[in-house]
Write a protein that holds these residues in place. Sequence first.
Motif, PDB file in Angstrom:
ATOM      1  N   GLY A   1      -1.415 -22.858  55.764  1.00 53.59           N
ATOM      2  CA  GLY A   1      -1.588 -21.622  56.672  1.00 53.59           C
ATOM      3  C   GLY A   1      -2.872 -20.767  56.195  1.00 53.59           C
ATOM      4  N   LEU A   2      -2.931 -20.671  54.809  1.00 50.51           N
ATOM      5  CA  LEU A   2      -3.873 -19.831  53.966  1.00 50.51           C
ATOM      6  C   LEU A   2      -5.150 -20.476  54.562  1.00 50.51           C
ATOM      7  CD1 LEU A   2      -5.339 -17.938  52.345  1.00 50.51           C
ATOM      8  CD2 LEU A   2      -4.624 -19.091  50.141  1.00 50.51           C
TER       9      LEU A   2
ATOM     10  N   GLU B   1      -6.083 -22.670  56.886  1.00 54.23           N
ATOM     11  CA  GLU B   1      -6.651 -22.430  58.027  1.00 54.23           C
ATOM     12  C   GLU B   1      -7.168 -21.084  58.552  1.00 54.23           C
ATOM     13  OE1 GLU B   1      -6.883 -24.610  60.788  1.00 54.23           O
ATOM     14  OE2 GLU B   1      -6.469 -26.084  59.257  1.00 54.23           O
ATOM     15  N   ARG B   2      -6.469 -20.042  57.669  1.00 56.26           N
ATOM     16  CA  ARG B   2      -6.969 -18.550  58.065  1.00 56.26           C
ATOM     17  C   ARG B   2      -8.291 -18.651  57.328  1.00 56.26           C
ATOM     18  NH1 ARG B   2      -1.860 -17.505  57.081  1.00 56.26           N
ATOM     19  NH2 ARG B   2      -2.187 -16.929  54.803  1.00 56.26           N
TER      20      ARG B   2
ATOM     21  N   HIS C   1     -10.940 -20.437  59.699  1.00 63.81           N
ATOM     22  CA  HIS C   1     -11.321 -19.557  60.969  1.00 63.81           C
ATOM     23  C   HIS C   1     -12.081 -18.458  60.474  1.00 63.81           C
ATOM     24  CE1 HIS C   1     -10.773 -17.621  64.618  1.00 63.81           C
ATOM     25  NE2 HIS C   1     -10.281 -16.437  63.968  1.00 63.81           N
ATOM     26  N   PHE C   2     -11.913 -17.852  59.416  1.00 64.33           N
ATOM     27  CA  PHE C   2     -12.649 -16.755  58.871  1.00 64.33           C
ATOM     28  C   PHE C   2     -14.195 -17.248  58.766  1.00 64.33           C
ATOM     29  CE2 PHE C   2     -14.786 -14.222  55.473  1.00 64.33           C
ATOM     30  CZ  PHE C   2     -14.832 -13.135  55.986  1.00 64.33           C
TER      31      PHE C   2
END
Length: 160
Positions: free
Chosen positions: A149-150, A152-153, A156-157
């Motif tokens: 999840g990290l 992916e974040r 995305h950033f």
Amino acid sequence: MIFVTIGSIFPFDRMIRAMDDWASAEGRGEEVFAQIGDGSFEPRHMRWVRRLDRGAYAEAMASSRLIVAHAGVGSVVTAGELGKPIVVMPRRAALGEHTSDHQVETVSWLRGKPGLVVADGEADLPECIAAAAAAANAGARLATTADTGLIERLRHFIHG
């Protein structure tokens, strides 16, 4: 062997004393080796040195079955890389063990991670050592990669 490390900057007599008590009472038959730094307490029931050079520290970490450490990120990362269970106990600023309570904040984030057990105080160490050993026997290991999840974040950033 259980390897106990308190880092290289500040003494942590509270944890060393608690581990010496454990080695005397509950750890009979278990070799315990500690890096104790410049504290004033000298253990009587476990083998110890003040400091280890890098090579000796790496060897102690690698040859241990379990690690008990201050809540320093370096110790946690190394335990994870080696697949070793670790019990961490935070230093407390109010007890003069550090200049801030960042280790208390660190354990708040680490609590519940597989392969890692948090001892909030010295009275918790015996049950935490038993819990870490049991978890290791069940195959629990601290993750050595970032949470998906990290990742992916971050992706995305960076990429929008």
